[in-house]
Write a protein that holds these residues in place. Structure first.
Motif, PDB file in Angstrom:
ATOM      1  N   ALA A 328      42.128  34.847  33.484  1.00 28.90           N
ATOM      2  CA  ALA A 328      40.706  34.936  33.832  1.00 28.90           C
ATOM      3  C   ALA A 328      40.375  36.333  34.366  1.00 28.90           C
ATOM      4  O   ALA A 328      41.236  37.039  34.914  1.00 28.90           O
ATOM      5  N   LEU A 329      39.120  36.718  34.208  1.00 30.88           N
ATOM      6  CA  LEU A 329      38.665  38.025  34.675  1.00 30.88           C
ATOM      7  C   LEU A 329      38.504  38.031  36.184  1.00 30.88           C
ATOM      8  O   LEU A 329      38.135  37.018  36.797  1.00 30.88           O
ATOM      9  N   VAL A 330      38.769  39.181  36.787  1.00 32.10           N
ATOM     10  CA  VAL A 330      38.557  39.385  38.216  1.00 32.10           C
ATOM     11  C   VAL A 330      37.442  40.414  38.392  1.00 32.10           C
ATOM     12  O   VAL A 330      37.136  41.193  37.476  1.00 32.10           O
ATOM     13  N   SER A 331      36.841  40.413  39.563  1.00 31.73           N
ATOM     14  CA  SER A 331      35.722  41.312  39.858  1.00 31.73           C
ATOM     15  C   SER A 331      36.197  42.425  40.777  1.00 31.73           C
ATOM     16  O   SER A 331      36.892  42.184  41.775  1.00 31.73           O
ATOM     17  N   LEU A 332      35.827  43.658  40.440  1.00 29.61           N
ATOM     18  CA  LEU A 332      36.111  44.831  41.273  1.00 29.61           C
ATOM     19  C   LEU A 332      34.829  45.234  41.993  1.00 29.61           C
ATOM     20  O   LEU A 332      33.795  45.499  41.364  1.00 29.61           O
ATOM     21  N   ARG A 333      34.920  45.277  43.317  1.00 34.99           N
ATOM     22  CA  ARG A 333      33.739  45.558  44.138  1.00 34.99           C
ATOM     23  C   ARG A 333      34.004  46.749  45.046  1.00 34.99           C
ATOM     24  O   ARG A 333      35.140  46.989  45.469  1.00 34.99           O
TER      25      ARG A 333
END
Length: 372
Positions: A328-333
């Motif tokens: 699954a994709l992860v979010s970079l913040r």
């Protein structure tokens, strides 16, 4: 009577006999001890009357107090609007060309006056045979009026219907008309195109500062039907003189302060844009240093909503179950702003994230290459 009370009485009597000049105002030194003459100056009765709007030369009973005269004064204290003077100066040049094309005559327009006063006081000084053109500033959601003097109306009508021949043959000039006569429907029909020309030129004059559309609404003969604000409200009045080789009149543009409020910050500028000369070397250096700024990116694997009581029950050894899939994709913040999405993997024995997509990417741009 005791000695202390006698001393107090004597001191009070002594103060009553002292002149008013012996008591300096707050912040001033005592008279006669090295103080300047300006500090020891006491306002005369004429200066006080001038301050409160009363002429000392006129004798007679005073019907109102000084505070009432200050409140009811016709002048309105307002900030100077430097850019409004620039707008009206540009309006003068544009209107000169437009009226020459409209009347096919030699027309010269000049700005005679620019000031601020109460709307009711202005209407009291307008002659009875003037025309009032009410218009609305669409973007500012408020109104203004254009006041055309009677001599100007007659001069424009004569220029459109015959020009110089009628003025030379007639013994009376175009300004010699029957007093008290209302303007006819033909005169109003001839003046309305001129009002629209004035509004179009006023829009053009404001265009370098802001976009505004002045919509012509109606033409009134009576000032009571041209009330666009309360009589006590402040308005900016500007008078333009229109000269047509010896004939002509005045055009007044009246804008309430409430109408100019949306663009007051722009009109308060000293010059267009109010920007000083920029330093190109400093801008380039700042841009280069910004590219080397260190930022912290947080990789968010998953977000869950948990009750506060469950959070308080957590203890060392408890497990948090993530319901995400391995691919699954992860979010970079960066802080609160989500920048990228990517996939988790390994590179050179370390956990790495490969950027798959740029969040909120503008169409037609390739911002992903900028962050490689």
């Amino acid at each position: 009577m005791s000695d202390d009370r006698q001393a107090d009485t004597a001191f009070a009597d002594h103060d009553a006999d002292m002149p008013a000049a012996a008591f300096p105002l707050a912040g001033q030194g005592p008279a006669g001890f090295g103080s300047d003459s300006d500090q020891d100056h006491v306002l005369s009765q004429a200066e006080i009357d001038s301050f409160f709007g009363k002429d000392s030369a006129i004798s007679g009973p005073v019907d109102s107090t000084g505070i009432e005269r200050v409140v009811s004064t016709s002048g309105v204290s307002s900030e100077r609007l430097p850019m409004l003077e620039v707008v009206f100066d540009r309006f003068t040049r544009i209107l000169t060309t437009s009226l020459r094309n409209f009347t096919s005559d030699n027309v010269e327009v000049s700005m005679d006056r620019l000031g601020s006063q109460r709307f009711g006081d202005y209407l009291e000084k307008v002659p009875g045979q003037a025309m009032f053109a009410v218009f609305k500033a669409e973007e500012w959601d408020n109104y203004g009026i254009i006041v055309l003097s009677s001599p100007l109306i007659y001069s424009i009508v004569d220029a459109l219907l015959g020009g110089h021949l009628r003025s030379d043959i007639a013994s009376n000039g175009p300004t010699s008309r029957q007093t008290g006569r209302h303007h006819t429907a033909i005169e109003r029909a001839l003046i309305e195109p001129m009002v629209r020309i004035i509004l179009d030129d006023l829009e053009t004059s404001f265009s370098p500062l802001c976009a505004v559309n002045f919509h012509f609404e109606r033409l009134e003969m009576n000032s009571r039907f041209a009330m666009i604000c309360r009589a006590g409200n402040g308005v900016v009045t500007s008078r333009f003189g229109v000269d047509m080789e010896g004939r002509g009149g005045d055009v007044d543009v009246v804008l309430p302060h409430a109408t100019l409020e949306p663009v007051r910050d722009i009109l308060l500028q000293q010059f267009m844009g109010e920007k000083f000369g920029h330093d190109g070397m400093w801008e380039n250096h700042l841009a280069e240093e910004l590219w080397q700024t260190d930022l912290t990116l947080d990789a968010v694997l998953e977000e869950q909503t948990v009750n506060l009581k469950d959070i308080m029950k957590l203890a060392p050894g408890d497990q948090l179950i993530l319901r995400r899939k391995p691919d699954a994709l992860v979010s970079l913040r960066c802080g609160e702003h989500a920048l990228f999405t990517g996939r988790v993997g390994r590179k050179q024995g370390q956990v790495a994230i490969k950027i798959e997509d740029v969040i909120n990417q503008k169409p037609g741009t390739d911002r992903a290459t900028s962050y490689s």
